[in-house]
Design an enzyme around this catalytic site. Structure first.
Site, mmCIF file in Angstrom:
data_model
loop_
_atom_site.group_PDB
_atom_site.id
_atom_site.type_symbol
_atom_site.label_atom_id
_atom_site.label_comp_id
_atom_site.label_asym_id
_atom_site.label_seq_id
_atom_site.Cartn_x
_atom_site.Cartn_y
_atom_site.Cartn_z
ATOM 1 N N LYS A 32 0.863 -1.181 0.000
ATOM 2 C CA LYS A 32 0.000 0.000 0.000
ATOM 3 C C LYS A 32 0.901 1.233 0.000
ATOM 4 C CE LYS A 32 -2.195 1.768 3.669
ATOM 5 N NZ LYS A 32 -1.952 3.222 3.639
ATOM 6 N N ASP A 59 -3.288 4.501 -1.737
ATOM 7 C CA ASP A 59 -4.208 4.972 -0.689
ATOM 8 C C ASP A 59 -4.087 6.489 -0.542
ATOM 9 O OD1 ASP A 59 -5.698 5.196 1.675
ATOM 10 O OD2 ASP A 59 -4.070 4.481 2.952
ATOM 11 N N LYS A 61 -6.946 8.459 -0.648
ATOM 12 C CA LYS A 61 -8.203 8.887 -0.005
ATOM 13 C C LYS A 61 -8.730 10.201 -0.596
ATOM 14 C CE LYS A 61 -7.103 6.894 4.546
ATOM 15 N NZ LYS A 61 -5.656 6.631 4.468
ATOM 16 N N ASP A 64 -12.896 15.457 -2.853
ATOM 17 C CA ASP A 64 -12.893 16.779 -3.481
ATOM 18 C C ASP A 64 -14.173 16.896 -4.307
ATOM 19 O OD1 ASP A 64 -12.050 19.257 -4.640
ATOM 20 O OD2 ASP A 64 -9.966 18.646 -4.455
ATOM 21 N N THR A 122 -10.174 4.347 10.938
ATOM 22 C CA THR A 122 -10.137 3.433 12.095
ATOM 23 C C THR A 122 -9.571 4.129 13.337
ATOM 24 O OG1 THR A 122 -8.203 2.537 10.982
ATOM 25 C CG2 THR A 122 -10.155 1.161 11.017
ATOM 26 N N ARG A 214 2.689 -0.280 10.891
ATOM 27 C CA ARG A 214 3.749 -0.206 11.898
ATOM 28 C C ARG A 214 4.163 -1.526 12.507
ATOM 29 N NH1 ARG A 214 0.734 4.791 14.539
ATOM 30 N NH2 ARG A 214 -0.901 3.706 13.434
HETATM 31 O O1 C5P Z 1 0.635 1.480 11.086
HETATM 32 P P1 C5P Z 1 -0.757 0.984 10.869
HETATM 33 O O2 C5P Z 1 -0.845 -0.532 10.768
HETATM 34 O O3 C5P Z 1 -1.742 1.558 11.855
HETATM 35 O O4 C5P Z 1 -1.107 1.546 9.440
HETATM 36 C C1 C5P Z 1 -2.395 1.493 8.889
HETATM 37 C C2 C5P Z 1 -2.351 2.066 7.505
HETATM 38 O O5 C5P Z 1 -3.666 2.011 6.986
HETATM 39 C C3 C5P Z 1 -1.878 3.509 7.444
HETATM 40 O O6 C5P Z 1 -1.164 3.658 6.221
HETATM 41 C C4 C5P Z 1 -3.181 4.298 7.407
HETATM 42 O O7 C5P Z 1 -3.059 5.497 6.672
HETATM 43 C C5 C5P Z 1 -4.113 3.324 6.657
HETATM 44 N N1 C5P Z 1 -5.534 3.490 6.918
HETATM 45 C C6 C5P Z 1 -6.096 3.439 8.172
HETATM 46 N N2 C5P Z 1 -7.431 3.600 8.350
HETATM 47 C C7 C5P Z 1 -8.225 3.811 7.316
HETATM 48 C C8 C5P Z 1 -7.686 3.875 6.025
HETATM 49 C C9 C5P Z 1 -6.318 3.706 5.853
HETATM 50 O O8 C5P Z 1 -5.372 3.198 9.135
HETATM 51 N N3 C5P Z 1 -9.525 3.910 7.502
#
Ligand code: C5P
Length: 239
Positions: A32, A59, A61, A64, A122, A214
């Site tokens: 991603k 991603d 998002k 606009d 989330t 992460r």
């Molecule tokens: O580090 P972590 O596992 O929390 O990363 C989650 C990834 O998913 C990040 O790149 C974040 O931008 C993305 N994301 C998210 N929640 C969403 C959409 C995308 O955490 N609703």
């Protein structure tokens, strides 16, 4: 792409991103590309990742006015990536414009990138929804109605918390894709994610795909942790 585990390449430095990917040379991984990496490296990173054989979820998002989203989606479709997204909060007309843009930008003989909508991030909880966004109704009901709106607009699925997947499938059908971030092992820090689950829990809840950031990008041996999380996700023994 079947039940992908997208690794979120959230890096702001090309060297760090390349160093991280070196761990995965013998592994077919899906990735991603988020805002941080894309704004840092631009379209070149997409070319590099495609040349290395990765399926890409871009991603960005988008949120606009419909015309801008439509024109931007044409440009993104030309990059021949596998998946892109918009915020469902942009509304039905914006989402329809996004699909039209992707279709217009897809080269003949190529597959249109899948389009999914972010329902609620989330990192959002119900208190934020009410007090800061002034949205009444439970988080779950907001997520479900955004998902239904996305389906009506012709989108392929949504980004949501795994905990919301059963409800979304009830309202939108089992073939409506659900991609779920907020994935952690039991031992990991949650960081800013509020609604987290393990890969196995996401599978049990019916997620189609998961996004892991992460838990992989901040560890010393990402390949090992990836194999562990992927086995947990697929419900197979660790190789
Ligand atoms: O580090 P972590 O596992 O929390 O990363 C989650 C990834 O998913 C990040 O790149 C974040 O931008 C993305 N994301 C998210 N929640 C969403 C959409 C995308 O955490 N609703």
């Amino acid at each position: 792409m079947q039940n992908p585990l997208f690794i979120a390449l959230d890096f702001n430095h090309r060297g760090k991103r390349r160093q991280f990917l070196e761990h995965f040379q013998d592994e077919q991984i899906d990735v991603k590309v988020g805002m941080e990496l894309f704004y840092r490296e631009g379209v070149k990173v997409i070319e590099e990742l495609k040349d290395a054989g990765h399926e890409i979820f871009l991603d960005l998002k988008l949120h606009d006015i419909p015309n801008t989203v439509n024109r931007t989606m044409r440009v993104l479709a030309e990059m021949e990536i596998s998946m892109v997204n918009v915020h469902a909060a942009g509304g039905q007309v914006m989402m329809e414009a996004a699909i039209e843009g992707l279709e217009a930008g897809t080269r003949p003989g190529k597959e249109r990138p899948k389009l999914i909508a972010v329902t609620q991030l989330t990192s959002t909880n119900e208190e934020m929804l009410k007090q800061q966004l002034h949205i009444e109704g439970s988080l779950e009901s907001v997520v479900c109605s955004y998902a239904q709106l996305a389906k009506e607009a012709g989108l392929d699925g949504v980004v949501c918390s795994a905990k919301e997947v059963p409800l979304i499938q009830k309202g939108c059908g089992a073939d409506f894709l659900t991609v779920t971030p907020g994935i952690r092992r039991h031992t990991d820090h949650h960081g800013d994610q509020i609604r987290v689950v393990t890969p196995a829990e996401a599978r049990a809840l019916g997620s189609w795909g998961i996004v892991v950031g992460r838990s992989l990008t901040t560890v010393n041996d990402p390949l090992h942790v990836y194999k562990e999380m992927n086995a947990d996700w697929k419900g197979v023994a660790l190789r």
